[in-house]
Design a protein around this motif. Structure first.
Motif, mmCIF file in Angstrom:
data_model
loop_
_atom_site.group_PDB
_atom_site.id
_atom_site.type_symbol
_atom_site.label_atom_id
_atom_site.label_comp_id
_atom_site.label_asym_id
_atom_site.label_seq_id
_atom_site.Cartn_x
_atom_site.Cartn_y
_atom_site.Cartn_z
ATOM 1 N N PRO A 1 0.833 -1.199 0.000
ATOM 2 C CA PRO A 1 0.000 0.000 0.000
ATOM 3 C C PRO A 1 0.873 1.257 0.000
ATOM 4 O O PRO A 1 2.085 1.186 0.217
ATOM 5 N N VAL A 2 0.249 2.392 -0.226
ATOM 6 C CA VAL A 2 0.986 3.657 -0.287
ATOM 7 C C VAL A 2 1.545 3.995 1.097
ATOM 8 O O VAL A 2 0.787 4.097 2.059
ATOM 9 N N LYS B 1 1.609 12.806 2.609
ATOM 10 C CA LYS B 1 0.829 11.934 1.725
ATOM 11 C C LYS B 1 0.623 10.631 2.474
ATOM 12 O O LYS B 1 1.580 10.076 3.030
ATOM 13 N N MET C 1 -2.249 6.962 3.135
ATOM 14 C CA MET C 1 -3.376 6.121 2.744
ATOM 15 C C MET C 1 -3.898 5.455 4.008
ATOM 16 O O MET C 1 -3.112 5.015 4.838
ATOM 17 N N CYS D 1 -6.833 2.634 5.705
ATOM 18 C CA CYS D 1 -7.717 1.507 5.428
ATOM 19 C C CYS D 1 -8.394 1.071 6.720
ATOM 20 O O CYS D 1 -7.917 1.377 7.814
ATOM 21 N N CYS E 1 -10.173 0.617 1.636
ATOM 22 C CA CYS E 1 -9.106 1.601 1.697
ATOM 23 C C CYS E 1 -9.588 2.858 0.987
ATOM 24 O O CYS E 1 -10.298 2.777 -0.015
ATOM 25 N N LEU E 2 -9.214 3.988 1.516
ATOM 26 C CA LEU E 2 -9.520 5.248 0.854
ATOM 27 C C LEU E 2 -8.370 5.595 -0.078
ATOM 28 O O LEU E 2 -7.228 5.192 0.164
ATOM 29 N N PRO E 3 -8.642 6.348 -1.137
ATOM 30 C CA PRO E 3 -7.551 6.735 -2.041
ATOM 31 C C PRO E 3 -6.493 7.537 -1.287
ATOM 32 O O PRO E 3 -6.806 8.222 -0.310
ATOM 33 N N PRO E 4 -5.240 7.452 -1.734
ATOM 34 C CA PRO E 4 -4.189 8.243 -1.092
ATOM 35 C C PRO E 4 -4.568 9.723 -1.097
ATOM 36 O O PRO E 4 -5.209 10.214 -2.028
ATOM 37 N N LYS E 5 -4.173 10.402 -0.029
ATOM 38 C CA LYS E 5 -4.513 11.815 0.134
ATOM 39 C C LYS E 5 -3.254 12.581 0.507
ATOM 40 O O LYS E 5 -2.404 12.067 1.226
#
Length: 152
Positions: free
Chosen positions: A65-66, A130, A132, A134, A139-143
């Motif tokens: 994951p990010v 930045k 991410m 979950c 999981c939510l998109p990277p922000k």
């Protein structure tokens, strides 16, 4: 004609309200700088997560994951001293989706960075985080969120 417009407008407002209610933001950020000496500060970027959500470590392996990343904007008055460190209670699990072991934090985690001023002046340190998040269902998109911290 006016009645149809009013009904359509009301329907659009209802849909927009429903969409806005679905926007999730399970992470609250806090940014502080504590003075260690006249030219040195400890900058702390803290995340507080809602229950059952987790944020990934800065040291997440490639293919996973990010990872969380903290980026500092260049400031000619400030030197970044060393690497940003993590302060929290990490959990390491084997993620079946990514096929690797990942480290993440629930509840709270702080990202800590020592910075040095070239001279004892007031200035700001800005940048972005930045990340991410979950939970066990999604999981939510990277922000990416900006920050600006006063060094005084």
């Amino acid at each position: 004609m006016m009645k149809r417009f009013t009904l359509t407008f009301a329907a659009v407002l209802i849909v927009l309200s429903a969409l806005n209610a679905q926007v999730q933001n399970p992470v609250k950020w806090n940014y502080t700088a504590s003075k260690k000496s006249d030219k040195e500060y400890i900058v702390t970027i803290s995340a507080t997560l809602e229950p059952n959500w987790h944020i990934y470590s800065m040291n997440t392996p490639t293919g996973g994951p990010v990872p969380t990343t903290v980026t500092f904007k260049r400031n000619p008055l400030v030197t970044i001293d060393g690497k940003t460190t993590e302060d929290g209670r990490p959990k390491t699990v084997h993620d079946e989706i990514f096929g690797i072991d990942v480290k993440y934090y629930g509840e709270t985690v702080s990202f800590v960075q020592t910075v040095k001023l070239k001279s004892p002046v007031k200035t700001n340190l800005s940048g972005t985080v930045k990340y991410m998040v979950c939970n066990d269902k999604m999981c939510l998109p990277p922000k990416t969120v900006p920050f600006n911290i006063q060094l005084q």
